[in-house]
Write an enzyme that holds these catalytic residues in place. Structure first.
Site, mmCIF file in Angstrom:
data_model
loop_
_atom_site.group_PDB
_atom_site.id
_atom_site.type_symbol
_atom_site.label_atom_id
_atom_site.label_comp_id
_atom_site.label_asym_id
_atom_site.label_seq_id
_atom_site.Cartn_x
_atom_site.Cartn_y
_atom_site.Cartn_z
ATOM 1 C CG ASN A 71 -0.071 -0.252 2.607
ATOM 2 O OD1 ASN A 71 1.439 0.082 2.804
ATOM 3 N ND2 ASN A 71 -1.311 -0.028 3.677
ATOM 4 C CD GLN A 99 -3.839 4.193 13.984
ATOM 5 O OE1 GLN A 99 -3.161 5.364 13.504
ATOM 6 N NE2 GLN A 99 -4.016 3.625 13.629
ATOM 7 C CG HIS A 127 -4.164 4.182 10.087
ATOM 8 N ND1 HIS A 127 -2.927 3.782 10.847
ATOM 9 C CD2 HIS A 127 -3.556 4.229 9.328
ATOM 10 C CE1 HIS A 127 -1.940 3.242 10.016
ATOM 11 N NE2 HIS A 127 -2.438 3.471 9.185
ATOM 12 N NE ARG A 168 2.458 2.440 12.169
ATOM 13 C CZ ARG A 168 2.259 2.494 10.533
ATOM 14 N NH1 ARG A 168 1.839 3.384 9.489
ATOM 15 N NH2 ARG A 168 1.701 0.861 10.056
#
Ligand code: NDP
Length: 399
Positions: A143, A310, A329, A281
């Site tokens: 990704n 998260q 995210h 991050r």
């Protein structure tokens, strides 16, 4: 054991916005896309949520394995904690990470492998994995280009002041001055990336046609031909990069060396009114220092899609600070990316069960030390400290 994010609140989709995905043969550096022996899902379907199961159930059960899938990952009463005792492999995605702390690893005596269905293994205590001889693997490149597209979207949306202008429309307004009082052109600006790895280099390439001046900071220098092609300025310190850039984008992994690299002290290097984009991050940045820099005007905008922990608690200051363009995210979990990382996860599992080597580019830790891509991009140690805070999201949602 597979930890995945929840299904859509309206239920698992029965149809999709588009019928197909473009067919990619290779990544830009020539690396092949994942090559599992089989696939038991339709490309372009939702695989990253609980019902999607990363398309793994048929394969794993046909081999006689048990697959447990859950979204319950935080707190001592989580399904993850309950199942750890029997788990041989734990798979999760950075979007909804199973924080594999030393305590959790100690609770999993049979654990042999931790797989990131995606990129970034900072949610695992890499030191603890090394000490126990656990393999850590991720689906490198799956990704990277998805994230680079998101970075470009966020740079443009910040500099052009897109989100407040969109909100004018939604709210029935037409005050042009309100929309443009913070709106600029990207053309001519100095734009710098911290790290020019797969994502960072793609971002530089995508930005080139905007006629901006491009900068990068990386421990290893790019080939001279690439520097020339993109007219890049290389920097050896954050201070030198931040002093000249109007936009800075973070594209390095989180590891002990990079944790909180953007803090109250280093924000002083930035030009007043710089934009900071972080899709790498959340913990690369000091949470409160970012909020304060937006309030004081030191930063004109901050956008990204990564948080710590998260899911972010409802009172996380990045939800309410001024001039932000945060998303949950999502950048690396487009339906296009999900197909690639589900294939990559299956490839890693096939290698593991068939005693074949996992590709070097997928390895982060193996045989007690950093390995493959991990040896190049990570440093030893642990960056999971404070992850237990993720349980507060659940507590808030239940209240
Ligand atoms: P790569 O491994 O290709 O690139 C990482 C780069 O970071 C390498 O060039 C490495 O440099 C550099 N780097 C490491 N430490 C430092 C440092 N201290 N200072 C400067 N540069 C450093 O990974 P990707 O580009 O594919 O991904 C990067 C990160 O992006 C991932 O680790 C992940 O955290 C995040 N990510 C986020 C996603 C999302 O959905 N938002 C999805 C995918 C990734 P060197 O040449 O020295 O090794």
């Amino acid at each position: 054991m597979c930890v995945l994010y929840d299904d859509p609140v309206t239920g698992y989709p029965t149809h999709y916005a588009r019928d197909d995905l473009p067919r990619l043969e290779r990544y830009p550096d020539g690396q092949t896309l994942p090559t599992p022996k089989g696939r038991d899902f339709q490309a372009g379907t939702l695989l990253g949520s609980v019902t999607g199961e990363l398309g793994l159930r048929t394969y794993l059960e046909s081999q006689g394995h048990t697959l447990v899938v859950t979204s319950s990952k935080d707190g001592a009463d989580s399904a993850l904690d309950r199942e750890l005792h029997d788990a041989e492999i734990v798979i999760s995605q950075p979007f909804w990470p199973a924080y594999m702390t030393a305590e959790r690893i100690a609770k999993a005596p049979k654990l042999k492998m931790i797989v990131t269905a995606g990129i970034g293994s900072d949610h695992t205590d890499l030191q603890a994995a090394m000490d126990r001889g656990i393999t850590v693997a991720e689906v490198t490149y799956c990704n990277s280009n998805s994230v680079a597209e998101h970075v470009l979207m966020m740079i443009l949306s910040q500099v052009r002041n897109y989100i407040p202008s969109y909100n004018q429309v939604i709210q029935g307004g037409w005050n042009i001055a309100d929309c443009v009082a913070r709106s600029y052109d990207l053309e001519g600006m100095n734009v710098g990336t911290v790290a020019a790895g797969r994502i960072g280099l793609r971002v530089l390439r995508l930005l080139k046609p905007f006629d901006v001046k491009l900068h990068y900071l990386d421990r290893h220098r790019l080939p001279e031909a690439v520097e020339k092609e993109l007219n890049l300025t290389h920097h050896t310190s954050l201070e030198s990069l931040a002093k000249v850039c109007d936009v800075v984008t973070l594209n390095c992994p989180l590891h002990p060396e990079t944790e909180h690299m953007i803090n109250a002290d280093t924000l002083k290097y930035f030009k007043r009114g710089a934009y900071l984009i972080n899709t790498a991050r959340g913990k690369l940045c000091d949470r409160d220092a970012i909020a304060q820099a937006l309030e004081s005007g030191q930063l004109a905008g901050y956008a990204g899609d990564v948080w710590f922990p998260q899911p972010a608690p409802a009172d996380h200051p990045w939800r309410s600070m001024p001039h932000h363009g945060m998303t949950p995210h999502i950048s690396g979990t487009s339906l296009s990316a999900q197909t690639r990382y589900a294939d990559g996860t299956r490839e890693i599992l096939e290698c593991y069960f068939e005693n074949r080597p996992i590709r070097d580019e997928y390895l982060i830790v193996q045989g007690g030390s950093l390995a493959g891509v991990g040896a190049h991009s990570y440093s030893a140690g642990n960056a999971t400290g404070g992850s237990e805070e993720a349980a507060r999201f659940k507590a808030k949602a239940k209240a």
